[in-house]
Design a protein around this motif. Sequence first.
Motif, PDB file in Angstrom:
ATOM      1  N   TYR A 260      -6.259   8.812  13.360  1.00  0.00           N
ATOM      2  CA  TYR A 260      -7.332   9.490  12.636  1.00  0.00           C
ATOM      3  C   TYR A 260      -7.580  10.852  13.268  1.00  0.00           C
ATOM      4  CZ  TYR A 260     -10.541   8.509  16.507  1.00  0.00           C
ATOM      5  OH  TYR A 260     -11.146   8.472  17.743  1.00  0.00           O
ATOM      6  N   ILE A 261      -8.051  11.758  12.448  1.00  0.00           N
ATOM      7  CA  ILE A 261      -8.521  13.046  12.942  1.00  0.00           C
ATOM      8  C   ILE A 261     -10.041  13.061  12.839  1.00  0.00           C
ATOM      9  CG2 ILE A 261      -6.430  14.340  12.448  1.00  0.00           C
ATOM     10  CD1 ILE A 261      -7.859  15.313   9.860  1.00  0.00           C
ATOM     11  N   SER A 262     -10.668  13.980  13.570  1.00  0.00           N
ATOM     12  CA  SER A 262     -12.127  14.012  13.590  1.00  0.00           C
ATOM     13  C   SER A 262     -12.694  15.326  13.065  1.00  0.00           C
ATOM     14  CB  SER A 262     -12.635  13.764  15.011  1.00  0.00           C
ATOM     15  OG  SER A 262     -12.149  14.750  15.902  1.00  0.00           O
ATOM     16  N   GLN A 263     -11.868  16.152  12.425  1.00  0.00           N
ATOM     17  CA  GLN A 263     -12.313  17.432  11.856  1.00  0.00           C
ATOM     18  C   GLN A 263     -13.270  18.147  12.817  1.00  0.00           C
ATOM     19  OE1 GLN A 263     -10.974  18.577   9.083  1.00  0.00           O
ATOM     20  NE2 GLN A 263     -12.446  19.460   7.697  1.00  0.00           N
ATOM     21  N   PRO A 264     -12.790  18.549  13.992  1.00  0.00           N
ATOM     22  CA  PRO A 264     -13.701  19.142  14.970  1.00  0.00           C
ATOM     23  C   PRO A 264     -14.269  20.488  14.528  1.00  0.00           C
ATOM     24  CG  PRO A 264     -11.646  18.434  15.997  1.00  0.00           C
ATOM     25  CD  PRO A 264     -11.426  18.435  14.521  1.00  0.00           C
ATOM     26  N   ALA A 265     -15.367  20.831  15.155  1.00  0.00           N
ATOM     27  CA  ALA A 265     -15.961  22.154  15.002  1.00  0.00           C
ATOM     28  C   ALA A 265     -16.098  22.776  16.381  1.00  0.00           C
ATOM     29  CB  ALA A 265     -17.327  22.068  14.330  1.00  0.00           C
ATOM     30  N   PRO A 300     -18.490   8.516   8.985  1.00  0.00           N
ATOM     31  CA  PRO A 300     -19.300   9.411   9.812  1.00  0.00           C
ATOM     32  C   PRO A 300     -18.994   9.290  11.299  1.00  0.00           C
ATOM     33  CG  PRO A 300     -20.551   7.469   9.276  1.00  0.00           C
ATOM     34  CD  PRO A 300     -19.235   7.325   8.556  1.00  0.00           C
ATOM     35  N   VAL A 301     -19.522  10.253  12.072  1.00  0.00           N
ATOM     36  CA  VAL A 301     -19.354  10.233  13.525  1.00  0.00           C
ATOM     37  C   VAL A 301     -20.610   9.705  14.224  1.00  0.00           C
ATOM     38  CG1 VAL A 301     -17.647  12.067  13.534  1.00  0.00           C
ATOM     39  CG2 VAL A 301     -20.073  12.651  13.772  1.00  0.00           C
ATOM     40  N   ARG A 302     -21.587   9.249  13.439  1.00  0.00           N
ATOM     41  CA  ARG A 302     -22.782   8.626  14.010  1.00  0.00           C
ATOM     42  C   ARG A 302     -23.064   7.350  13.228  1.00  0.00           C
ATOM     43  NH1 ARG A 302     -27.400  12.827  14.007  1.00  0.00           N
ATOM     44  NH2 ARG A 302     -28.747  11.004  14.191  1.00  0.00           N
ATOM     45  N   GLY A 303     -23.774   6.419  13.854  1.00  0.00           N
ATOM     46  CA  GLY A 303     -23.899   5.089  13.286  1.00  0.00           C
ATOM     47  C   GLY A 303     -25.148   4.825  12.480  1.00  0.00           C
ATOM     48  N   ASP A 304     -25.978   5.841  12.199  1.00  0.00           N
ATOM     49  CA  ASP A 304     -27.246   5.602  11.519  1.00  0.00           C
ATOM     50  C   ASP A 304     -27.277   6.139  10.095  1.00  0.00           C
ATOM     51  OD1 ASP A 304     -27.177   8.256  12.213  1.00  0.00           O
ATOM     52  OD2 ASP A 304     -29.173   8.315  13.126  1.00  0.00           O
ATOM     53  N   PRO A 308     -19.268   5.188   3.277  1.00  0.00           N
ATOM     54  CA  PRO A 308     -19.083   5.275   1.822  1.00  0.00           C
ATOM     55  C   PRO A 308     -18.929   3.893   1.185  1.00  0.00           C
ATOM     56  CG  PRO A 308     -17.673   6.841   2.959  1.00  0.00           C
ATOM     57  CD  PRO A 308     -18.248   5.954   4.011  1.00  0.00           C
ATOM     58  N   ASP A 309     -19.299   3.780  -0.078  1.00  0.00           N
ATOM     59  CA  ASP A 309     -19.153   2.516  -0.798  1.00  0.00           C
ATOM     60  C   ASP A 309     -17.707   2.041  -0.734  1.00  0.00           C
ATOM     61  OD1 ASP A 309     -21.804   2.577  -1.484  1.00  0.00           O
ATOM     62  OD2 ASP A 309     -21.470   3.372  -3.512  1.00  0.00           O
ATOM     63  N   GLY A 310     -17.534   0.798  -0.328  1.00  0.00           N
ATOM     64  CA  GLY A 310     -16.206   0.207  -0.253  1.00  0.00           C
ATOM     65  C   GLY A 310     -15.437   0.497   1.014  1.00  0.00           C
ATOM     66  N   ALA A 311     -15.989   1.347   1.880  1.00  0.00           N
ATOM     67  CA  ALA A 311     -15.298   1.676   3.131  1.00  0.00           C
ATOM     68  C   ALA A 311     -15.691   0.682   4.221  1.00  0.00           C
ATOM     69  CB  ALA A 311     -15.645   3.086   3.571  1.00  0.00           C
ATOM     70  N   PRO A 312     -14.773   0.376   5.113  1.00  0.00           N
ATOM     71  CA  PRO A 312     -15.091  -0.567   6.192  1.00  0.00           C
ATOM     72  C   PRO A 312     -15.916   0.093   7.289  1.00  0.00           C
ATOM     73  CG  PRO A 312     -12.871   0.275   6.465  1.00  0.00           C
ATOM     74  CD  PRO A 312     -13.375   0.837   5.174  1.00  0.00           C
ATOM     75  N   ALA A 313     -16.505  -0.730   8.118  1.00  0.00           N
ATOM     76  CA  ALA A 313     -17.157  -0.222   9.327  1.00  0.00           C
ATOM     77  C   ALA A 313     -16.085   0.188  10.329  1.00  0.00           C
ATOM     78  CB  ALA A 313     -18.049  -1.296   9.926  1.00  0.00           C
ATOM     79  N   LEU A 314     -16.382   1.177  11.133  1.00  0.00           N
ATOM     80  CA  LEU A 314     -15.413   1.642  12.124  1.00  0.00           C
ATOM     81  C   LEU A 314     -14.996   0.524  13.065  1.00  0.00           C
ATOM     82  CD1 LEU A 314     -16.761   5.168  13.127  1.00  0.00           C
ATOM     83  CD2 LEU A 314     -14.735   4.634  11.772  1.00  0.00           C
ATOM     84  N   ALA A 315     -15.936  -0.369  13.378  1.00  0.00           N
ATOM     85  CA  ALA A 315     -15.639  -1.460  14.304  1.00  0.00           C
ATOM     86  C   ALA A 315     -14.583  -2.407  13.753  1.00  0.00           C
ATOM     87  CB  ALA A 315     -16.921  -2.234  14.620  1.00  0.00           C
ATOM     88  N   ASP A 316     -14.371  -2.383  12.451  1.00  0.00           N
ATOM     89  CA  ASP A 316     -13.398  -3.284  11.818  1.00  0.00           C
ATOM     90  C   ASP A 316     -12.009  -2.671  11.711  1.00  0.00           C
ATOM     91  OD1 ASP A 316     -15.427  -5.153  11.465  1.00  0.00           O
ATOM     92  OD2 ASP A 316     -15.941  -4.389   9.465  1.00  0.00           O
ATOM     93  N   LEU A 317     -11.842  -1.449  12.183  1.00  0.00           N
ATOM     94  CA  LEU A 317     -10.566  -0.755  12.065  1.00  0.00           C
ATOM     95  C   LEU A 317      -9.858  -0.668  13.408  1.00  0.00           C
ATOM     96  CD1 LEU A 317     -11.594   2.230   9.748  1.00  0.00           C
ATOM     97  CD2 LEU A 317     -10.537   0.063   9.091  1.00  0.00           C
ATOM     98  N   ALA A 318      -8.533  -0.840  13.370  1.00  0.00           N
ATOM     99  CA  ALA A 318      -7.720  -0.731  14.588  1.00  0.00           C
ATOM    100  C   ALA A 318      -7.345   0.729  14.809  1.00  0.00           C
ATOM    101  CB  ALA A 318      -6.467  -1.596  14.460  1.00  0.00           C
TER     102      ALA A 318
END
Length: 343
Positions: A260-265, A300-304, A308-318
């Motif tokens: 994954y990339i994080s689109q840095p600024a 997102p990069v924050r947890g609060d 998006p609808d239908g997208a998994p939680a980050l914790a569920d991704l390898a």
Amino acid sequence: MKTLSRLVSAAALGTVAALTLAACSEPAAPDAEQTGNADSGAGTLTVYTSEPQAKIDALVAAFTAETGIDVEVFRAGTGDLTARIEAERTTGTIGADVLLAADAPTFESYKTEGLLQPYTPADVNTLNPDVVDPDGYYVGTRIIPTVIAYNTTAVDAPPTAWKDLADPKYRGQITLPNPDVSGAAAFNTAVWLSTPELGESWLEALAANDPVVAESNGPVGQAVAAGTQPVGIVVDYLVRELAAKGSPIALAYPTDGIPYISQPAGIFTGSDDTEAARKFVDFLVSKQGQELAVKQQYLPVRGDVGTPDGAPALADLALLTPDLQEITKIQDDAVRKFNGLVG
């Protein structure tokens, strides 16, 4: 006020010549005058970005409504952005205040070369620590995984792992973005080569299946949605957008690791208005900015702020989280190897 034309990437398929960035060992110290004397934050901020045009337009509109700061945007693929920045360096002045682009290795190189000034955003403690540069020169603004997309009318048993794409049954059926143009694709190539379970043997097997190289992620998604190439390697948010519009496309998050990339600024050392640039970076990772990111189908990069609808939680991704300095060192060679195998 800087006047810049906007560049929209072409959707034609094909490869282009490789662009390279030099990387050194340690970041150069920023100039004290350039980092210590922030302007008032008024006037016009200039942003170079690889963000899709409609998305950056919405982001800029929200930022300007919140702060009153006008923003001019130069939009291009990461490869074209780095070429522009290199050309401007040779003439003495980079024409932007902020860079918002695809891959962290580009920012690693720029901080090493002294092109970025350090800045820690206001909400840093609420952010995923994996997207925050430990040296404080840049920060990720969204999580953008690369996935396997497939046309649901053409593929009955979709591939679920990168290793599946090495199967000869996918010969001539795969499309993927050009790493000379797409920062995400360049980054992915380096990550794949540095992942022991994949590596050069997997890339060779993928190349043996004669994948079609599209200019960028957008044409990959369109090709899969249209069924001209049943399988694609593409960023996940494009698949969600196309599916939401009714296209017969779905995705699989690969079980053998997800780059994954994080689109840095980051803020350029020579920014004309450091205070406004800092406000822009703060807005990107603020709750308001991240809620907009979620509306735009990004993780997102924050947890609060949800997902998006239908997208998994980050914790569920390898998710694969390689050493970024190592990826920076090998990325140019990885792209050359890709071009030699696939080009």
